[in-house]
Design an enzyme around this catalytic site. Structure first.
Site, PDB file in Angstrom:
ATOM      1  CG  ASN A  33       8.272   3.951   7.236  1.00 29.46           C
ATOM      2  OD1 ASN A  33       7.629   4.589   8.064  1.00 29.46           O
ATOM      3  ND2 ASN A  33       7.782   3.616   6.064  1.00 29.46           N
ATOM      4  CG  HIS A  49       7.176   4.868   0.802  1.00 24.39           C
ATOM      5  ND1 HIS A  49       7.953   5.256   1.884  1.00 24.39           N
ATOM      6  CD2 HIS A  49       6.033   4.372   1.332  1.00 24.39           C
ATOM      7  CE1 HIS A  49       7.305   4.998   2.998  1.00 24.39           C
ATOM      8  NE2 HIS A  49       6.144   4.474   2.704  1.00 24.39           N
ATOM      9  CD  GLU A  90      11.533   7.123   1.531  1.00 21.40           C
ATOM     10  OE1 GLU A  90      10.553   6.482   1.942  1.00 21.40           O
ATOM     11  OE2 GLU A  90      12.568   7.264   2.203  1.00 21.40           O
ATOM     12  CB  SER A  98       6.156   0.975   4.689  1.00 24.02           C
ATOM     13  OG  SER A  98       4.825   1.289   4.398  1.00 24.02           O
TER      14      SER A  98
HETATM   15  N1  LIG Z   1      -0.806   3.082   5.847  1.00 26.50           N
HETATM   16  C1  LIG Z   1       0.162   3.939   5.599  1.00 26.50           C
HETATM   17  O1  LIG Z   1       0.273   4.984   6.225  1.00 26.50           O
HETATM   18  C2  LIG Z   1       1.173   3.631   4.528  1.00 26.50           C
HETATM   19  C3  LIG Z   1       2.010   4.633   4.058  1.00 26.50           C
HETATM   20  C4  LIG Z   1       2.911   4.361   3.030  1.00 26.50           C
HETATM   21  C5  LIG Z   1       2.970   3.076   2.499  1.00 26.50           C
HETATM   22  N2  LIG Z   1       2.149   2.088   2.983  1.00 26.50           N
HETATM   23  C6  LIG Z   1       2.244   0.763   2.381  1.00 26.50           C
HETATM   24  O2  LIG Z   1       1.184   0.638   1.460  1.00 26.50           O
HETATM   25  C7  LIG Z   1       0.759  -0.728   1.391  1.00 26.50           C
HETATM   26  C8  LIG Z   1      -0.743  -0.805   1.673  1.00 26.50           C
HETATM   27  O3  LIG Z   1      -1.010  -0.267   2.943  1.00 26.50           O
HETATM   28  P1  LIG Z   1      -2.482   0.194   3.357  1.00 26.50           P
HETATM   29  O4  LIG Z   1      -2.320   1.014   4.575  1.00 26.50           O
HETATM   30  O5  LIG Z   1      -3.187   0.740   2.178  1.00 26.50           O
HETATM   31  O6  LIG Z   1      -3.140  -1.214   3.764  1.00 26.50           O
HETATM   32  P2  LIG Z   1      -4.687  -1.620   3.806  1.00 26.50           P
HETATM   33  O7  LIG Z   1      -4.772  -2.769   4.720  1.00 26.50           O
HETATM   34  O8  LIG Z   1      -5.551  -0.415   4.021  1.00 26.50           O
HETATM   35  O9  LIG Z   1      -4.980  -2.107   2.297  1.00 26.50           O
HETATM   36  C9  LIG Z   1      -4.390  -3.244   1.709  1.00 26.50           C
HETATM   37  C10 LIG Z   1      -5.341  -3.763   0.626  1.00 26.50           C
HETATM   38  O10 LIG Z   1      -4.678  -4.784  -0.131  1.00 26.50           O
HETATM   39  C11 LIG Z   1      -5.646  -5.760  -0.452  1.00 26.50           C
HETATM   40  N3  LIG Z   1      -4.984  -6.993  -0.847  1.00 26.50           N
HETATM   41  C12 LIG Z   1      -4.428  -7.949  -0.055  1.00 26.50           C
HETATM   42  N4  LIG Z   1      -3.930  -8.945  -0.813  1.00 26.50           N
HETATM   43  C13 LIG Z   1      -4.165  -8.617  -2.113  1.00 26.50           C
HETATM   44  C14 LIG Z   1      -3.892  -9.251  -3.352  1.00 26.50           C
HETATM   45  N5  LIG Z   1      -3.247 -10.405  -3.434  1.00 26.50           N
HETATM   46  N6  LIG Z   1      -4.294  -8.638  -4.487  1.00 26.50           N
HETATM   47  C15 LIG Z   1      -4.955  -7.456  -4.447  1.00 26.50           C
HETATM   48  N7  LIG Z   1      -5.235  -6.813  -3.289  1.00 26.50           N
HETATM   49  C16 LIG Z   1      -4.851  -7.387  -2.137  1.00 26.50           C
HETATM   50  C17 LIG Z   1      -6.476  -5.861   0.815  1.00 26.50           C
HETATM   51  O11 LIG Z   1      -7.712  -6.510   0.565  1.00 26.50           O
HETATM   52  C18 LIG Z   1      -6.619  -4.390   1.201  1.00 26.50           C
HETATM   53  O12 LIG Z   1      -7.760  -3.797   0.611  1.00 26.50           O
HETATM   54  C19 LIG Z   1       1.630  -1.502   2.381  1.00 26.50           C
HETATM   55  O13 LIG Z   1       2.733  -2.032   1.695  1.00 26.50           O
HETATM   56  C20 LIG Z   1       2.079  -0.412   3.335  1.00 26.50           C
HETATM   57  O14 LIG Z   1       3.276  -0.707   3.984  1.00 26.50           O
HETATM   58  C21 LIG Z   1       1.242   2.349   3.975  1.00 26.50           C
END
Ligand SMILES: NC(=O)c1ccc[n+]([C@@H]2O[C@H](COP(=O)([O-])OP(=O)(O)OC[C@H]3O[C@@H](n4cnc5c(N)ncnc54)[C@H](O)[C@@H]3O)[C@@H](O)[C@H]2O)c1
Length: 281
Positions: free
Chosen positions: A189, A139, A151, A118
């Protein structure tokens, strides 16, 4: 030619990306660090597909085929078999740079490594690899199956070929790509998160209740969702990480994260994913 998409991280974003790739005909290899997280991710996909069946957007047969196209694994070495990677692990820079170093060693030399970060600079993630020209930001928005935008963020050395292939993939996933340059928070963001942070400040200072703040933005500004409810959907840990990246990246105090946001994260109240944030779920 992209046949198999590897998705790292089976959380809310990774599961959504896996689902959308599978719905559009790609084989998907989905990785996480524990079986329980993979199971949770697949349950999320199941639930989302069932709701699309209910709305008659897809058939029961399409749901079944989509699920069959997703294979899960705990072993990142299996990514030697994929043609394109989307990384969606938690928003933590050292975790992502370590992972990109690993993926660089595992994946075939033609493979593009995309990150769903993000806010973390793409250029910095790319420099953890020997293929910085093949690293790019892709993104997606949350929830991935419903939101049209992707994005696409070029790092300092991302090649035109990498950009074109990633943009083409976004179109194949039936998304609308929009290009941004590699500045903290990109476009989405840079604008969204300071608004959410300001809403948390308004709550912190007692300007209004959470409901009042969200009602003002919904009814007065026509936002489909209030900023505090949206923060709960995104995850308060993710919101805090993004504010910290903006604050550090620009060095401008206007981006300082609200102390109340920090308190929620310290307390483990991360929003929908933990059942409680500004609201209870
Ligand atoms: N939540 C949102 O609205 C949103 C929107 C756009 C982008 N993002 C980005 O997407 C990414 C994930 O966000 P999310 O909301 O899905 O988080 P989340 O916490 O729901 O999921 C993250 C997952 O990654 C796993 N993980 C951690 N370390 C790992 C590793 N070394 N190898 C494999 N898996 C691993 C965790 O176990 C978890 O299941 C982040 O970079 C976030 O900034 C989030």
């Amino acid at each position: 030619m992209i046949h198999t998409v590897g998705v790292v991280g089976a959380g809310q974003m990774g599961a959504g990306i896996a689902q959308v790739a599978a719905m559009n005909g790609f084989s998907v290899l989905l990785n996480d660090v524990e079986d329980a997280f993979l199971e949770r991710g697949m349950k999320r996909v199941e639930k989302s597909l069932s709701s699309l069946v209910k709305k008659e957007r897809i058939t029961e047969e399409q749901k079944k085929i989509t699920l069959e196209r997703i294979r899960t694994t705990l072993d990142i070495q299996e990514f030697s078999q994929v043609d394109f990677v989307v990384e969606a692990v938690i928003e933590n820079e050292s975790l992502k740079t370590d992972l990109f170093g690993q993926l660089d060693a595992i994946c075939g030399s033609h493979v593009i490594l995309a990150t769903n970060t993000s806010s973390i600079p793409i250029t910095r993630i790319a420099s953890a690899t020997q293929r910085s020209d093949q690293v790019i930001g892709m993104h997606f928005m949350n929830p991935v199956p419903l939101m049209k935008l992707v994005e696409i963020i070029r790092g300092f050395t991302t090649s035109d070929e990498t950009f074109d292939t990633t943009r083409e993939l976004a179109l194949q996933l039936q998304k609308t790509p929009v290009t941004a340059n590699d500045f903290p928070g990109f476009i989405s963001n840079r604008i969204l998160m300071p608004m959410i942070n300001e809403a948390v400040f308004a709550l912190y200072e007692g300007v209004g209740t959470a409901e009042a703040i969200d009602d003002v933005m919904k009814l007065g500004m026509n936002h489909p969702m209030g900023p505090l409810a949206l923060a709960d959907l995104i995850g308060l840990d993710t919101c805090l990480s993004i504010m910290e990246v903006l604050h550090a990246g620009f060095g401008d105090p206007k981006y300082r994260p609200c102390p109340l946001l920090k308190k929620y994260v310290e307390a483990g109240l991360l929003g929908r994913k933990t059942g409680k944030g500004f609201y209870s779920y």
